[in-house]
Design a protein around this motif. Sequence first.
Motif, PDB file in Angstrom:
ATOM      1  N   TYR A   1      32.041 -70.238  83.730  1.00 51.54           N
ATOM      2  CA  TYR A   1      33.257 -69.714  83.103  1.00 51.54           C
ATOM      3  C   TYR A   1      34.383 -69.585  84.133  1.00 51.54           C
ATOM      4  O   TYR A   1      35.497 -70.050  83.905  1.00 51.54           O
ATOM      5  CB  TYR A   1      32.940 -68.360  82.456  1.00 51.54           C
ATOM      6  CG  TYR A   1      34.108 -67.721  81.750  1.00 51.54           C
ATOM      7  CD1 TYR A   1      34.470 -68.124  80.476  1.00 51.54           C
ATOM      8  CD2 TYR A   1      34.838 -66.711  82.365  1.00 51.54           C
ATOM      9  CE1 TYR A   1      35.536 -67.533  79.818  1.00 51.54           C
ATOM     10  CE2 TYR A   1      35.907 -66.115  81.713  1.00 51.54           C
ATOM     11  CZ  TYR A   1      36.257 -66.533  80.446  1.00 51.54           C
ATOM     12  OH  TYR A   1      37.319 -65.949  79.794  1.00 51.54           O
ATOM     13  N   ARG A   2      34.080 -68.985  85.276  1.00 51.23           N
ATOM     14  CA  ARG A   2      35.103 -68.823  86.324  1.00 51.23           C
ATOM     15  C   ARG A   2      35.549 -70.172  86.884  1.00 51.23           C
ATOM     16  O   ARG A   2      36.729 -70.381  87.159  1.00 51.23           O
ATOM     17  CB  ARG A   2      34.561 -67.929  87.448  1.00 51.23           C
ATOM     18  CG  ARG A   2      34.489 -66.462  87.071  1.00 51.23           C
ATOM     19  CD  ARG A   2      34.175 -65.578  88.276  1.00 51.23           C
ATOM     20  NE  ARG A   2      32.971 -65.975  88.997  1.00 51.23           N
ATOM     21  CZ  ARG A   2      31.744 -65.556  88.698  1.00 51.23           C
ATOM     22  NH1 ARG A   2      31.548 -64.725  87.698  1.00 51.23           N
ATOM     23  NH2 ARG A   2      30.711 -65.950  89.413  1.00 51.23           N
TER      24      ARG A   2
ATOM     25  N   GLN B   1      37.911 -71.677  84.425  1.00 46.30           N
ATOM     26  CA  GLN B   1      39.190 -70.957  84.465  1.00 46.30           C
ATOM     27  C   GLN B   1      40.044 -71.460  85.627  1.00 46.30           C
ATOM     28  O   GLN B   1      41.245 -71.660  85.478  1.00 46.30           O
ATOM     29  CB  GLN B   1      38.963 -69.452  84.629  1.00 46.30           C
ATOM     30  CG  GLN B   1      38.658 -68.736  83.353  1.00 46.30           C
ATOM     31  CD  GLN B   1      38.589 -67.245  83.581  1.00 46.30           C
ATOM     32  OE1 GLN B   1      37.969 -66.768  84.542  1.00 46.30           O
ATOM     33  NE2 GLN B   1      39.210 -66.491  82.699  1.00 46.30           N
TER      34      GLN B   1
ATOM     35  N   GLY C   1      42.046 -74.396  84.864  1.00 48.37           N
ATOM     36  CA  GLY C   1      43.087 -74.264  83.859  1.00 48.37           C
ATOM     37  C   GLY C   1      42.611 -74.050  82.439  1.00 48.37           C
ATOM     38  O   GLY C   1      43.421 -73.956  81.514  1.00 48.37           O
ATOM     39  N   PHE C   2      41.305 -73.956  82.227  1.00 46.67           N
ATOM     40  CA  PHE C   2      40.792 -73.708  80.881  1.00 46.67           C
ATOM     41  C   PHE C   2      40.971 -72.232  80.539  1.00 46.67           C
ATOM     42  O   PHE C   2      40.788 -71.360  81.388  1.00 46.67           O
ATOM     43  CB  PHE C   2      39.311 -74.076  80.780  1.00 46.67           C
ATOM     44  CG  PHE C   2      39.062 -75.552  80.725  1.00 46.67           C
ATOM     45  CD1 PHE C   2      39.024 -76.227  79.519  1.00 46.67           C
ATOM     46  CD2 PHE C   2      38.879 -76.272  81.901  1.00 46.67           C
ATOM     47  CE1 PHE C   2      38.806 -77.596  79.480  1.00 46.67           C
ATOM     48  CE2 PHE C   2      38.663 -77.641  81.873  1.00 46.67           C
ATOM     49  CZ  PHE C   2      38.624 -78.308  80.652  1.00 46.67           C
ATOM     50  N   GLU C   3      41.315 -71.973  79.281  1.00 44.27           N
ATOM     51  CA  GLU C   3      41.481 -70.603  78.804  1.00 44.27           C
ATOM     52  C   GLU C   3      40.510 -70.337  77.666  1.00 44.27           C
ATOM     53  O   GLU C   3      40.298 -71.197  76.804  1.00 44.27           O
ATOM     54  CB  GLU C   3      42.915 -70.383  78.320  1.00 44.27           C
ATOM     55  CG  GLU C   3      43.929 -70.477  79.445  1.00 44.27           C
ATOM     56  CD  GLU C   3      45.352 -70.242  78.968  1.00 44.27           C
ATOM     57  OE1 GLU C   3      45.556 -69.950  77.762  1.00 44.27           O
ATOM     58  OE2 GLU C   3      46.254 -70.359  79.802  1.00 44.27           O
ATOM     59  N   ASP C   4      39.943 -69.148  77.662  1.00 44.10           N
ATOM     60  CA  ASP C   4      39.042 -68.717  76.603  1.00 44.10           C
ATOM     61  C   ASP C   4      39.851 -68.574  75.320  1.00 44.10           C
ATOM     62  O   ASP C   4      40.859 -67.869  75.283  1.00 44.10           O
ATOM     63  CB  ASP C   4      38.422 -67.375  77.014  1.00 44.10           C
ATOM     64  CG  ASP C   4      37.317 -66.907  76.095  1.00 44.10           C
ATOM     65  OD1 ASP C   4      37.254 -67.355  74.931  1.00 44.10           O
ATOM     66  OD2 ASP C   4      36.520 -66.073  76.550  1.00 44.10           O
ATOM     67  N   THR C   5      39.415 -69.242  74.255  1.00 46.32           N
ATOM     68  CA  THR C   5      40.131 -69.188  72.977  1.00 46.32           C
ATOM     69  C   THR C   5      39.764 -67.954  72.164  1.00 46.32           C
ATOM     70  O   THR C   5      40.417 -67.661  71.163  1.00 46.32           O
ATOM     71  CB  THR C   5      39.797 -70.426  72.122  1.00 46.32           C
ATOM     72  OG1 THR C   5      38.395 -70.382  71.792  1.00 46.32           O
ATOM     73  CG2 THR C   5      40.149 -71.714  72.849  1.00 46.32           C
TER      74      THR C   5
ATOM     75  N   MET D   1      36.623 -72.994  75.371  1.00 42.32           N
ATOM     76  CA  MET D   1      37.732 -72.956  76.323  1.00 42.32           C
ATOM     77  C   MET D   1      38.558 -74.221  76.127  1.00 42.32           C
ATOM     78  O   MET D   1      38.005 -75.287  75.879  1.00 42.32           O
ATOM     79  CB  MET D   1      37.203 -72.887  77.762  1.00 42.32           C
ATOM     80  CG  MET D   1      36.331 -71.670  78.044  1.00 42.32           C
ATOM     81  SD  MET D   1      35.762 -71.610  79.761  1.00 42.32           S
ATOM     82  CE  MET D   1      37.200 -70.817  80.530  1.00 42.32           C
ATOM     83  N   ARG D   2      39.877 -74.076  76.250  1.00 45.27           N
ATOM     84  CA  ARG D   2      40.787 -75.222  76.078  1.00 45.27           C
ATOM     85  C   ARG D   2      41.810 -75.262  77.195  1.00 45.27           C
ATOM     86  O   ARG D   2      42.112 -74.249  77.811  1.00 45.27           O
ATOM     87  CB  ARG D   2      41.519 -75.136  74.750  1.00 45.27           C
ATOM     88  CG  ARG D   2      40.641 -75.398  73.538  1.00 45.27           C
ATOM     89  CD  ARG D   2      41.506 -75.389  72.280  1.00 45.27           C
ATOM     90  NE  ARG D   2      40.695 -75.657  71.098  1.00 45.27           N
ATOM     91  CZ  ARG D   2      40.972 -76.577  70.193  1.00 45.27           C
ATOM     92  NH1 ARG D   2      42.027 -77.352  70.324  1.00 45.27           N
ATOM     93  NH2 ARG D   2      40.188 -76.753  69.150  1.00 45.27           N
ATOM     94  N   ARG D   3      42.366 -76.475  77.391  1.00 43.09           N
ATOM     95  CA  ARG D   3      43.487 -76.671  78.300  1.00 43.09           C
ATOM     96  C   ARG D   3      44.139 -78.025  77.973  1.00 43.09           C
ATOM     97  O   ARG D   3      43.525 -78.876  77.333  1.00 43.09           O
ATOM     98  CB  ARG D   3      43.061 -76.633  79.761  1.00 43.09           C
ATOM     99  CG  ARG D   3      42.306 -77.870  80.217  1.00 43.09           C
ATOM    100  CD  ARG D   3      42.342 -78.014  81.722  1.00 43.09           C
ATOM    101  NE  ARG D   3      42.775 -79.336  82.067  1.00 43.09           N
ATOM    102  CZ  ARG D   3      42.468 -79.945  83.201  1.00 43.09           C
ATOM    103  NH1 ARG D   3      41.762 -79.318  84.106  1.00 43.09           N
ATOM    104  NH2 ARG D   3      42.888 -81.156  83.446  1.00 43.09           N
TER     105      ARG D   3
END
Length: 172
Positions: A140-141, A144, A147-151, A168-170
């Motif tokens: 997860y980290r 992140q 650049g991925f963000e938790d939706t 997660m999306r980016r």
Amino acid sequence: MTSAPTMTATVRRVRPEDAARMRALRLEMLADSPLAFLETVAEAAARPHADYAARIAAVSAGTASAQFVADPGGRFVGHAGGIAAPDEPGLTLIYAVYLTPAWRGSGLLGALVDQVAAWSRACGRPELMMEVVVGNDRAYRAYQKLGFEDTGIRVPHPRIPTLNELQMRRPA
């Protein structure tokens, strides 16, 4: 004073002749991280080489699906795949992301994701999405940092009913 050896690998799309090395990496992936992938080591080991060869040939070209590997020369040390999302035309789903433990933290994760992103953009899909097992904080980290963000979306793990995955999306 001595310096640490520099580890380098080429990140590229798989080629049909990579089937045997990809099979070896797949078995390593499943043994090392059994919760992250959609089959067991036993299932993968039982699959005939011809099946691996056909799959690698299929993802070595085209816009529907692609797999990328980290190749230091010899055994592959990393993998990331991308597939067009069936219900969202501008989205590529990233799957089967893996780095051999000795290569974690080397920057190859970013290079693998960058290759999937470049392929996705070239195919007209400007967004990436991946799913991570809830509780896999290291992954997860790492995502992140890329650049991925938790939706906020949680979905059941496809094989283990007691687990959930987070999306997660980016941008690609």
